[in-house]
Scaffold this active site. Structure first.
Site, PDB file in Angstrom:
ATOM      1  CE  LYS A 139      49.952  16.794  74.409  1.00 33.42           C
ATOM      2  NZ  LYS A 139      48.977  16.757  73.402  1.00 33.42           N
ATOM      3  CD  GLU A 192      52.443  11.127  61.513  1.00 31.02           C
ATOM      4  OE1 GLU A 192      52.519  10.082  61.157  1.00 31.02           O
ATOM      5  OE2 GLU A 192      53.051  11.851  62.097  1.00 31.02           O
ATOM      6  CB  VAL A 227      54.373  13.865  67.985  1.00 27.05           C
ATOM      7  CG1 VAL A 227      55.783  14.849  68.154  1.00 27.05           C
ATOM      8  CG2 VAL A 227      54.675  12.894  68.930  1.00 27.05           C
ATOM      9  CB  ILE A 250      54.142  18.393  61.502  1.00 25.26           C
ATOM     10  CG1 ILE A 250      53.738  19.871  61.768  1.00 25.26           C
ATOM     11  CG2 ILE A 250      55.350  18.164  60.769  1.00 25.26           C
ATOM     12  CD1 ILE A 250      54.644  20.730  62.558  1.00 25.26           C
ATOM     13  N   GLY A 262      43.662  32.732  73.029  1.00 24.72           N
ATOM     14  CA  GLY A 262      43.332  31.432  72.762  1.00 24.72           C
ATOM     15  C   GLY A 262      44.466  30.387  72.702  1.00 24.72           C
ATOM     16  CD  GLU A 297      44.213  24.279  77.231  1.00 25.65           C
ATOM     17  OE1 GLU A 297      43.256  24.224  77.861  1.00 25.65           O
ATOM     18  OE2 GLU A 297      44.379  23.643  76.323  1.00 25.65           O
ATOM     19  CE  LYS A 324      52.902  17.962  71.662  1.00 30.60           C
ATOM     20  NZ  LYS A 324      52.854  19.375  71.449  1.00 30.60           N
TER      21      LYS A 324
END
Ligand code: NAP
Length: 430
Positions: free
Chosen positions: A107, A131, A134, A138, A189, A192, A207
């Site tokens: 992205k 695809e 973003v 999904i 987790g 970050e 995004k």
């Protein structure tokens, strides 16, 4: 007809890359049945070739030289899963210059240097699949580019960052502070060690730029997106929202009004009845509104190796099919140059909580300030009394600049002790 095998060269084999390798290995027969071709990973560039990756690949395919992948004449498709702008940008441009179509999940690259890579792909008639860039698993890019190609999209409202959605869900459920919820997200987790890209909204802004570019046929870059993160959201904001029947979410909003694009990322209160309000934990969802199709919602796991790998592999299959058939999927869709509306010129509804002096005339003084800036009040009520007196306002749709000016002026009034909380309200008046 003999089934063709296409050779995939991978740049990066981390969380997503490793999941792509496993998926191609485990679903190889299904893919062959569905697409009449096989995808074989024959070259992989990583930083550390010594690491044991426990993958169904011969160790000889690994290299530390990414150009040994992009320029290898035996590679048919390059799959970029390194991330970041450089060296990803140069490597993708190198692969395209060498005549190889590219699939990427990056992205940052597309939201900052999208024009370079789309132009390079377009000039050579090569596919560029993204695809996975973003909302991970999904499907969004193809639905927007292909299924909705005949629709005029008016507005996209998305929860596109799982880390911040997890943190806001925790704050809402447990009544904890942002710092406590962030510590919890790190422990599990979901965040970050350096959470800046997520909590300050950079990830969501990238995004948002990509979605706005596709929906409105205009190049929108990350820097065009107004951005506020969630670090200043307080338990008080969340409690106030809940009391009023709202939920606080970090939203990425892209809308087209009067031929101008507004693209923004910020926390906002949305009605608890809005479909996005029920998107909890690290899940993502994107709500699309179109002139004829009405409302659509795409929901699922917006990150994680396996979900993201499904999007990458879907693109790889598309690109491979095009190579076999000589086809070319829809490339850059930025055919217009619509104006980006500055944040101050956008319109929205606002929630404002003021700590005030409890004496006659205070409400009139404050209401006067709203009125002078053309901001009309939808609801106002007082809570508490004495030193605890609070005035709570919800405005009608107002211009952002006028509302912010009102707040600055209210801070100067002697009767206003503090601006306790200020949030945009989305999904009400339209
Ligand atoms: N993780 C997700 O859930 C997710 C979701 C959607 C999209 N994405 C996107 O997918 C991409 C990959 O993300 P990721 O989470 O898989 O990243 P990651 O786990 O950090 O993996 C990065 C990979 O790139 C390799 N690498 C880094 N710099 C390199 C260089 N200069 N030359 C060659 N190899 C290099 C690393 O090698 P080593 O293994 O040797 O360190 C590693 O294999 C990013 O663009 C990210 O935004 C990720």
């Amino acid at each position: 007809m003999t089934e063709r095998t296409l050779r995939v060269g991978m740049l990066g084999c981390g969380t997503v890359g490793a999941a792509v390798v496993r998926l191609l290995h485990e679903h190889g027969d299904d893919i062959a049945r569905r697409a009449d071709l096989r995808l074989a990973v024959t070259r992989v560039a990583v930083r550390d070739v010594e690491r044991d990756r426990d993958l169904p690949l011969d160790p000889s395919v690994f290299t530390t030289d990414p150009e040994a992948v992009t320029l290898d004449p035996d590679i048919d498709i390059v799959c970029e899963l390194i991330g970041g702008i450089e060296p990803a940008r140069s490597l993708v441009l190198g692969a395209l210059a060498a005549g190889k179509p590219v699939v990427t999940a990056n992205k940052e690259l597309l939201a900052n240097a999208g024009k370079d890579v789309f132009d390079a792909a377009g000039d050579r008639g090569l596919d560029l699949g993204f695809e996975a860039a973003v909302a991970g698993g999904i499907p969004l890019i193809k639905p927007l580019k292909e299924s909705l190609a005949g629709e005029r999209v008016d507005r996209i409202t998305g929860i596109v960052n799982g880390t911040t959605n997890y943190i806001l869900t925790e704050m809402s459920d447990q009544g904890v502070t942002f710092d406590e919820a962030l510590a919890d997200a790190k422990r599990l987790g979901y965040a970050e060690a350096d959470p800046t890209a997520d909590v300050d909204g950079f990830d969501a802004a990238a995004k948002c730029a990509i979605l706005a570019s596709i929906a409105f046929n205009t190049r929108v870059v990350a820097g065009d997106v107004y951005r506020e993160g969630i670090a200043r959201v307080t338990p008080q904001d969340i409690a106030d929202a809940a009391r009023l029947g709202y939920v606080v979410k970090l939203l990425a909003i892209a809308e087209l009004e009067d031929e101008a694009i507004s693209a923004r990322v910020h926390p906002a209160m949305i009605p608890a009845t809005h479909p996005l309000a029920s998107v909890r934990d690290a899940f993502n969802a994107v709500f699309i509104e179109g002139a004829r199709v009405g409302q659509l919602m795409f929901y699922g796991r917006g990150a994680g190796g396996d979900p993201t790998a499904t999007a990458v592999v879907g693109d790889l299959i598309d690109v491979a099919r095009d190579l076999v058939t000589g086809g070319w999927s829809i490339g850059c869709t930025c055919s217009l140059d619509r104006r980006i509306r500055p944040m101050g010129d956008t319109r929205g509804q606002y929630y404002l909580n003021l700590h005030v002096e409890d004496r006659p005339g205070v409400l009139a003084e404050i209401a006067d300030q709203f009125g002078r800036n053309g901001v009309s009040i939808e609801r106002v009520w007082q809570e508490g009394s004495g030193n605890e007196a609070t005035l709570v306002f919800i405005t009608h749709l107002a211009q952002e600049g006028a509302f912010q000016k009102t707040v600055e002026e209210l801070r100067e009034l002697s009767c206003v002790r503090a601006v306790a909380s200020l949030l945009r309200v989305e999904g009400e008046e339209g």
